[in-house]
Write a protein that holds these residues in place. Structure first.
Motif, PDB file in Angstrom:
ATOM      1  N   ILE A   1     -34.769 -32.042 -17.251  1.00 10.59           N
ATOM      2  CA  ILE A   1     -34.214 -30.718 -17.650  1.00 10.59           C
ATOM      3  C   ILE A   1     -32.948 -30.875 -17.544  1.00 10.59           C
ATOM      4  O   ILE A   1     -31.874 -29.884 -17.812  1.00 10.59           O
ATOM      5  CB  ILE A   1     -35.172 -29.534 -18.255  1.00 10.59           C
ATOM      6  CG1 ILE A   1     -35.413 -29.462 -18.822  1.00 10.59           C
ATOM      7  CG2 ILE A   1     -34.238 -28.353 -18.200  1.00 10.59           C
ATOM      8  CD1 ILE A   1     -36.841 -28.743 -18.938  1.00 10.59           C
ATOM      9  N   ALA A   2     -32.997 -31.093 -15.918  1.00 13.90           N
ATOM     10  CA  ALA A   2     -31.820 -31.017 -14.973  1.00 13.90           C
ATOM     11  C   ALA A   2     -30.524 -31.841 -15.163  1.00 13.90           C
ATOM     12  O   ALA A   2     -29.192 -31.668 -14.797  1.00 13.90           O
ATOM     13  CB  ALA A   2     -32.116 -30.908 -13.493  1.00 13.90           C
TER      14      ALA A   2
ATOM     15  N   ALA B   1     -28.929 -30.616 -18.651  1.00 13.40           N
ATOM     16  CA  ALA B   1     -27.971 -29.137 -18.005  1.00 13.40           C
ATOM     17  C   ALA B   1     -26.820 -30.190 -17.747  1.00 13.40           C
ATOM     18  O   ALA B   1     -25.764 -29.525 -17.664  1.00 13.40           O
ATOM     19  CB  ALA B   1     -29.010 -28.669 -17.476  1.00 13.40           C
TER      20      ALA B   1
ATOM     21  N   ALA C   1     -24.724 -31.792 -20.250  1.00 17.60           N
ATOM     22  CA  ALA C   1     -23.931 -30.623 -20.996  1.00 17.60           C
ATOM     23  C   ALA C   1     -22.809 -29.859 -20.396  1.00 17.60           C
ATOM     24  O   ALA C   1     -21.755 -29.872 -20.989  1.00 17.60           O
ATOM     25  CB  ALA C   1     -25.023 -29.660 -21.571  1.00 17.60           C
ATOM     26  N   VAL C   2     -22.835 -29.716 -19.220  1.00 14.10           N
ATOM     27  CA  VAL C   2     -22.289 -28.706 -17.996  1.00 14.10           C
ATOM     28  C   VAL C   2     -20.822 -29.860 -18.051  1.00 14.10           C
ATOM     29  O   VAL C   2     -20.174 -29.445 -18.068  1.00 14.10           O
ATOM     30  CB  VAL C   2     -22.005 -28.728 -16.779  1.00 14.10           C
ATOM     31  CG1 VAL C   2     -21.196 -27.994 -15.984  1.00 14.10           C
ATOM     32  CG2 VAL C   2     -23.680 -27.102 -16.596  1.00 14.10           C
TER      33      VAL C   2
END
Length: 84
Positions: free
Chosen positions: A29-30, A33, A36-37
């Motif tokens: 998940i990290a 994320a 995506a950023v």
């Protein structure tokens, strides 16, 4: 007296995920994320460079750089850097 047991699946048979699996999920998940950023920042910068044409004009100029300088046979580009 008889003991009454609930009907249906019991909590005794449910397994909890191992700590390694939990850590792997958190890491996944990290990473997603962060990707995506990073992708959003990259898209924002490319769109800003492209002006009104957006990111598609920047990508198009990479395919045909001569189209960015109509009527010019020669273009001078100055690269400045420092070597150690």
């Amino acid at each position: 007296m008889t003991s009454s047991k609930p009907i249906g699946p019991s909590n005794e048979n449910k397994r909890r995920p191992s700590p390694a699996r939990r850590i792997g999920g958190v890491v996944l998940i990290a990473v997603l994320a962060v990707a995506a950023v990073f992708g959003g920042i990259l898209w924002s910068n490319v769109s800003r460079i492209g002006g009104s044409g957006g990111a598609s004009s920047v990508i198009g100029s990479l395919r045909d750089p001569r189209g960015q300088f109509p009527g010019k046979d020669r273009v001078n580009i100055l690269l400045i850097g420092k070597d150690y």
